[in-house]
Motif scaffolding. Structure first.
Motif, PDB file in Angstrom:
ATOM      1  N   LEU A 268       0.830  -1.205   0.000  1.00  0.00           N
ATOM      2  CA  LEU A 268       0.000   0.000   0.000  1.00  0.00           C
ATOM      3  C   LEU A 268       0.871   1.265   0.000  1.00  0.00           C
ATOM      4  O   LEU A 268       0.551   2.249  -0.663  1.00  0.00           O
ATOM      5  N   GLY A 269       1.987   1.195   0.725  1.00  0.00           N
ATOM      6  CA  GLY A 269       2.903   2.336   0.765  1.00  0.00           C
ATOM      7  C   GLY A 269       3.452   2.656  -0.617  1.00  0.00           C
ATOM      8  O   GLY A 269       3.548   3.824  -1.006  1.00  0.00           O
ATOM      9  N   PHE A 270       3.777   1.596  -1.373  1.00  0.00           N
ATOM     10  CA  PHE A 270       4.287   1.813  -2.732  1.00  0.00           C
ATOM     11  C   PHE A 270       3.264   2.527  -3.595  1.00  0.00           C
ATOM     12  O   PHE A 270       3.554   3.514  -4.261  1.00  0.00           O
ATOM     13  N   THR A 271       2.017   1.997  -3.562  1.00  0.00           N
ATOM     14  CA  THR A 271       1.004   2.561  -4.449  1.00  0.00           C
ATOM     15  C   THR A 271       0.646   3.988  -4.026  1.00  0.00           C
ATOM     16  O   THR A 271       0.426   4.846  -4.865  1.00  0.00           O
TER      17      THR A 271
ATOM     18  N   LEU B 286      -7.689  -5.828   9.889  1.00  0.00           N
ATOM     19  CA  LEU B 286      -7.118  -4.486  10.023  1.00  0.00           C
ATOM     20  C   LEU B 286      -6.436  -4.029   8.737  1.00  0.00           C
ATOM     21  O   LEU B 286      -6.554  -2.873   8.331  1.00  0.00           O
ATOM     22  N   ALA B 287      -5.726  -4.962   8.094  1.00  0.00           N
ATOM     23  CA  ALA B 287      -5.046  -4.604   6.846  1.00  0.00           C
ATOM     24  C   ALA B 287      -6.079  -4.167   5.811  1.00  0.00           C
ATOM     25  O   ALA B 287      -5.906  -3.160   5.129  1.00  0.00           O
ATOM     26  N   MET B 288      -7.182  -4.920   5.718  1.00  0.00           N
ATOM     27  CA  MET B 288      -8.224  -4.556   4.756  1.00  0.00           C
ATOM     28  C   MET B 288      -8.811  -3.197   5.070  1.00  0.00           C
ATOM     29  O   MET B 288      -9.005  -2.365   4.176  1.00  0.00           O
ATOM     30  N   LEU B 289      -9.075  -2.968   6.363  1.00  0.00           N
ATOM     31  CA  LEU B 289      -9.654  -1.672   6.745  1.00  0.00           C
ATOM     32  C   LEU B 289      -8.709  -0.531   6.379  1.00  0.00           C
ATOM     33  O   LEU B 289      -9.139   0.507   5.884  1.00  0.00           O
ATOM     34  N   LEU B 290      -7.430  -0.716   6.630  1.00  0.00           N
ATOM     35  CA  LEU B 290      -6.461   0.334   6.323  1.00  0.00           C
ATOM     36  C   LEU B 290      -6.410   0.612   4.825  1.00  0.00           C
ATOM     37  O   LEU B 290      -6.372   1.766   4.391  1.00  0.00           O
ATOM     38  N   VAL B 291      -6.431  -0.465   4.025  1.00  0.00           N
ATOM     39  CA  VAL B 291      -6.369  -0.286   2.576  1.00  0.00           C
ATOM     40  C   VAL B 291      -7.619   0.437   2.089  1.00  0.00           C
ATOM     41  O   VAL B 291      -7.538   1.421   1.349  1.00  0.00           O
ATOM     42  N   ILE B 292      -8.775  -0.051   2.542  1.00  0.00           N
ATOM     43  CA  ILE B 292     -10.026   0.555   2.083  1.00  0.00           C
ATOM     44  C   ILE B 292     -10.142   2.001   2.584  1.00  0.00           C
ATOM     45  O   ILE B 292     -10.555   2.901   1.854  1.00  0.00           O
ATOM     46  N   GLY B 293      -9.716   2.213   3.832  1.00  0.00           N
ATOM     47  CA  GLY B 293      -9.751   3.563   4.392  1.00  0.00           C
ATOM     48  C   GLY B 293      -8.889   4.535   3.596  1.00  0.00           C
ATOM     49  O   GLY B 293      -9.310   5.655   3.285  1.00  0.00           O
ATOM     50  N   THR B 294      -7.694   4.097   3.256  1.00  0.00           N
ATOM     51  CA  THR B 294      -6.809   4.965   2.480  1.00  0.00           C
ATOM     52  C   THR B 294      -7.418   5.278   1.119  1.00  0.00           C
ATOM     53  O   THR B 294      -7.389   6.423   0.649  1.00  0.00           O
TER      54      THR B 294
ATOM     55  N   ALA C 225     -10.543   5.271   0.315  1.00  0.00           N
ATOM     56  CA  ALA C 225     -11.684   6.169   0.478  1.00  0.00           C
ATOM     57  C   ALA C 225     -11.210   7.599   0.730  1.00  0.00           C
ATOM     58  O   ALA C 225     -11.768   8.552   0.197  1.00  0.00           O
ATOM     59  N   PHE C 226     -10.160   7.728   1.536  1.00  0.00           N
ATOM     60  CA  PHE C 226      -9.623   9.060   1.818  1.00  0.00           C
ATOM     61  C   PHE C 226      -9.179   9.744   0.529  1.00  0.00           C
ATOM     62  O   PHE C 226      -9.481  10.918   0.290  1.00  0.00           O
ATOM     63  N   LEU C 227      -8.473   8.979  -0.321  1.00  0.00           N
ATOM     64  CA  LEU C 227      -7.974   9.572  -1.565  1.00  0.00           C
ATOM     65  C   LEU C 227      -9.110   9.915  -2.517  1.00  0.00           C
ATOM     66  O   LEU C 227      -9.055  10.912  -3.230  1.00  0.00           O
ATOM     67  N   ALA C 228     -10.152   9.081  -2.539  1.00  0.00           N
ATOM     68  CA  ALA C 228     -11.196   9.263  -3.540  1.00  0.00           C
ATOM     69  C   ALA C 228     -12.313  10.180  -3.077  1.00  0.00           C
ATOM     70  O   ALA C 228     -12.950  10.841  -3.879  1.00  0.00           O
ATOM     71  N   ARG C 229     -12.568  10.233  -1.756  1.00  0.00           N
ATOM     72  CA  ARG C 229     -13.793  10.891  -1.312  1.00  0.00           C
ATOM     73  C   ARG C 229     -13.592  12.181  -0.520  1.00  0.00           C
ATOM     74  O   ARG C 229     -14.532  12.904  -0.303  1.00  0.00           O
ATOM     75  N   THR C 230     -12.392  12.450  -0.043  1.00  0.00           N
ATOM     76  CA  THR C 230     -12.228  13.697   0.703  1.00  0.00           C
ATOM     77  C   THR C 230     -11.600  14.753  -0.205  1.00  0.00           C
ATOM     78  O   THR C 230     -10.936  14.424  -1.204  1.00  0.00           O
ATOM     79  N   ILE C 231     -11.807  16.017   0.164  1.00  0.00           N
ATOM     80  CA  ILE C 231     -11.251  17.107  -0.642  1.00  0.00           C
ATOM     81  C   ILE C 231      -9.735  17.040  -0.623  1.00  0.00           C
ATOM     82  O   ILE C 231      -9.070  17.155  -1.657  1.00  0.00           O
ATOM     83  N   THR C 232      -9.183  16.801   0.570  1.00  0.00           N
ATOM     84  CA  THR C 232      -7.728  16.711   0.674  1.00  0.00           C
ATOM     85  C   THR C 232      -7.202  15.564  -0.191  1.00  0.00           C
ATOM     86  O   THR C 232      -6.221  15.720  -0.919  1.00  0.00           O
ATOM     87  N   GLY C 233      -7.893  14.422  -0.126  1.00  0.00           N
ATOM     88  CA  GLY C 233      -7.455  13.265  -0.906  1.00  0.00           C
ATOM     89  C   GLY C 233      -7.481  13.549  -2.393  1.00  0.00           C
ATOM     90  O   GLY C 233      -6.547  13.235  -3.128  1.00  0.00           O
ATOM     91  N   ARG C 234      -8.555  14.192  -2.828  1.00  0.00           N
ATOM     92  CA  ARG C 234      -8.673  14.524  -4.255  1.00  0.00           C
ATOM     93  C   ARG C 234      -7.599  15.529  -4.661  1.00  0.00           C
ATOM     94  O   ARG C 234      -7.012  15.434  -5.740  1.00  0.00           O
TER      95      ARG C 234
END
Lengths: 290, 379
Positions: free
Chosen positions: A23-26, A146-154, A156-165
């Motif tokens: 996930l860090g790489f991507t 936990l790994a799944m939650l972290l991946v999905i959370g990240t 979602a953060f990138l796709a759905r928040t203003i900062t992420g976008r």
């Protein structure tokens, strides 16, 4: 059949560990267009930092929190200012070489304090469940979830928040992003900070299994890189998929082919993907200016 | 006045060689930095403690021992250079290095110069090259494996054995020796499972061992992998015996594996926890002198110096060739030479044989459950 599921589930648990590092790489690639070959060491250092804080008698949650603060400063800010910023304008290859050098320096720096492995407390209770002949530990399940939650959370953060976008906009076109009023340096720093936090989380989940040792990041970093490429370098869910595929593939190969070829599995999958679907299983084709 | 000093200095130069012959020079060439630091430091401290005691008691044949210590940095090339330098300084014997990879390289120098060389290395190949000047201070895999094999067949009555080994020189060497030792016994190896150095996931290996339906499992991997294998065995509900050699019940494995280590059984050549008065006394002396608890390498260095002392006393003169020859048939009893700690016998290859111990992990501690007789002695 129970044997197959035993291997499958153990593989998923190992795979979710690869996924966290992948996930860090991507993330760094998506948001700042850099590849960090010291990713494995970025997981190793927080593990030692947590052990160091814990050795001063601090409880684990506090040492985890302090490690995150330290990691944002060192693996986020200092890494960006010291290595990525000065080299970015020279191109990707310089950053790749510098991060490979950084990984060697970090490994051997920690080695100076001792080459022995240290046990690391697990986040989960030492409990074993038996489900239809398949034994799983609470930490296997916990790590996977936990790994799944972290991946999905990240994601979602990138796709759905203003900062992420905004972070994605910066990665796609820095000039347009700054014309739009996005604070470019800050967005890039956020990416590095999130990467550092994820590395700390990965360390917390990974180290009880890998044991805290100076070279724990070496194979982790390589496998994670393969996993990221297999899943798709520009997709966070790809990292999860790639990690799970590598983990399960390795385990099945060790049992049904030969343990000697276990480590070749990731490499073989990597080559097949590069040949037939270079953008990775979940990745998009990307065109960049030359 | 100046002339007097000059004359004295010249005189000293002339006299020095005569004085040198009055002492026995020993070179410590050990790992004091790098990955071998722990092993080398323990070995050297053991040697130094023995020298101090022997000198205090009047030396060997009335001559004091003089020692020098040099650091190989755990590097075979450096070890070779330092050995050459020690030979140029006309030492009587060399102690170290401890790492098998280093002694394999450096022993060519002591062989050429015909200087007895005591090593802590355990790889079988060290003494299989016909070098008459190299001597062990501990078991080789070729001695240890037959001992544990005897336990597996005769005491544990294991008919079918699964083997998990690590695919490096250490693991492959041990596997070969174990298979040779079990070759003509009623115990059959029914699963031969290779694992990698640094392997994290042992689920496939343990599953294969379970599928083989063996009576017991032999685990021969390095410390971290042993700990991971033990954890996975517990996870998959393995209840049959788990047997190993030295590593499996070592303190590091117990520390890393936690509760999963309980019940593991292993053969151990030398241990500071041995229930022998001589070793208890040594432990106390060592701790008082160096302020830490020594590991098996300290015992190796300490007893090695006493083996040299016994050989010199047997020959009755300071002749390297004669001493090396005497070492090859040397039998030392702890009753006559307390510093040797346990009765020991050297053979024509420079290997040694003596009592050893069977250990089991109980409540997170290594406990000695039996003393195994020397291999040469019939049960």
């Amino acid at each position: 059949m129970a044997d197959f599921f035993q291997l499958l589930f153990s593989g998923l648990a190992t795979g979710s560990i690869y996924a966290l590092a992948a996930l860090g790489f991507t993330l760094l690639w998506q948001a700042s267009g850099t590849i960090n070959f010291a990713q494995g060491e970025f997981v190793m250092l927080p593990a030692f930092a947590m052990l160091a804080f814990a050795s001063f008698g601090m409880p684990m949650p506090l040492s985890f929190f302090l490690t995150i603060v330290l990691a944002i400063a060192v693996l986020g800010w200092a890494f960006k200012r010291g290595i990525v910023d000065p080299l970015f304008r020279y191109g990707m290859m310089q950053i790749v070489v510098a991060t490979i050098g950084l990984s060697i320096a970090m490994r051997n720096g920690v080695r100076l304090t001792g080459a022995e492995a240290h046990p690391f407390p697990s986040l989960f209770a030492d409990r074993i469940y038996n489900i239809a002949g398949v034994t799983v530990t609470q930490s296997d399940i916990g790590t996977l979830v936990l790994a799944m939650l972290l991946v999905i959370g990240t994601q979602a953060f990138l796709a759905r928040t203003i900062t992420g976008r905004a972070m994605q906009a910066v990665a796609q076109n820095t000039e347009s992003a700054s014309v739009l009023g996005i604070n470019v340096p800050r967005m890039i720093f956020y990416t590095f900070a999130i990467n550092a936090i994820l590395a700390c989380a990965a360390a917390l989940l990974v180290t009880p299994v890998y044991l805290a040792k100076f070279d724990m990041g070496e194979s982790l970093g390589t496998k994670a890189f393969f996993a990221a490429v297999i899943g798709g370098f520009n997709n966070s869910r790809g990292a999860l998929l790639g990690g799970l595929i590598v983990g399960v593939g390795e385990n099945l190969a060790a049992a049904y082919v030969s343990a000697a070829y276990k480590d070749a599995v990731a490499l073989a999958l990597f080559m097949v993907v590069i040949l037939f679907k270079p953008q990775g299983l979940l990745g998009r084709k990307e065109e960049r200016k030359v | 006045m100046k002339k007097l000093i000059l004359a004295l200095a010249l005189g000293a130069l002339v006299i020095t060689p005569a004085v040198a012959q009055q002492t026995i020079k020993i070179a410590n060439i050990v790992e004091l930095s790098g990955p071998g630091t722990t092993s080398g430091t323990n070995f050297k401290d053991g040697v130094m403690l023995a020298i101090k005691e022997i000198n205090a008691a009047g030396g060997i044949l009335g001559k004091q021992i003089e020692s020098t210590t040099n650091d190989t940095q755990s590097n075979p090339g450096v070890a070779k250079g330092l050995t050459q330098k020690a030979i140029d300084q006309e030492v009587f014997a060399v102690f170290g290095p401890v790492f098998s990879g280093s002694i394999m390289v450096s022993m060519a120098e002591t062989r050429r110069a015909e200087v007895p060389n005591f090593t802590g290395g355990e790889a079988a190949s060290i003494t299989q090259q016909g070098n008459p000047y190299v001597f062990r201070t501990s078991f080789t895999q070729a001695t240890a494996m037959p001992k544990i094999a005897r336990y597996i067949t005769d005491q544990a009555k294991v008919k079918t054995l699964a083997l998990i080994y690590v695919n490096n020189d250490f693991g492959k060497g041990g596997r070969e020796m174990l298979m040779k030792a079990l070759d003509k016994s009623p115990t059959k190896i029914v699963a031969d499972i290779s694992t990698d150095s640094g392997q994290v996931d042992f689920s496939a290996a343990v599953l294969k061992a379970k599928q083989s339906n063996a009576d017991a499992l032999f685990v021969y991997t390095n410390e971290e992998e042993s700990a991971r294998a033990l954890r996975e065995l517990r996870k998959q509900g393995w209840t049959k015996p788990v047997i190993g050699e030295t590593v499996l019940t070592s303190q590091k494995v117990i520390e890393l594996a936690g509760d999963a280590a309980n019940g593991a059984v292993a053969h151990v050549g030398l241990t500071i926890d041995a229930p022998l008065p001589a070793i208890r006394a040594f432990r106390a002396k060592f701790e008082k002198e160096y302020k830490y608890i020594c590991d098996h390498n300290g015992l190796k260095g300490y007893s090695g110096v006493y083996a040299l002392k016994a050989a010199i006393e047997k020959v009755g003169k300071l002749d390297r060739k004669a001493v090396a020859k005497a070492m090859h048939t040397l039998k030392v009893k702890a009753a006559d030479q307390p510093g040797i700690l346990m009765d020991v016998e050297f053979d024509a290859n420079g290997d040694l044989d003596r009592d050893s111990f069977l250990t089991e992990v109980k409540n997170g501690k290594q406990v000695i459950t039996a003393t195994l007789p020397p291999l040469g002695k019939k049960k």
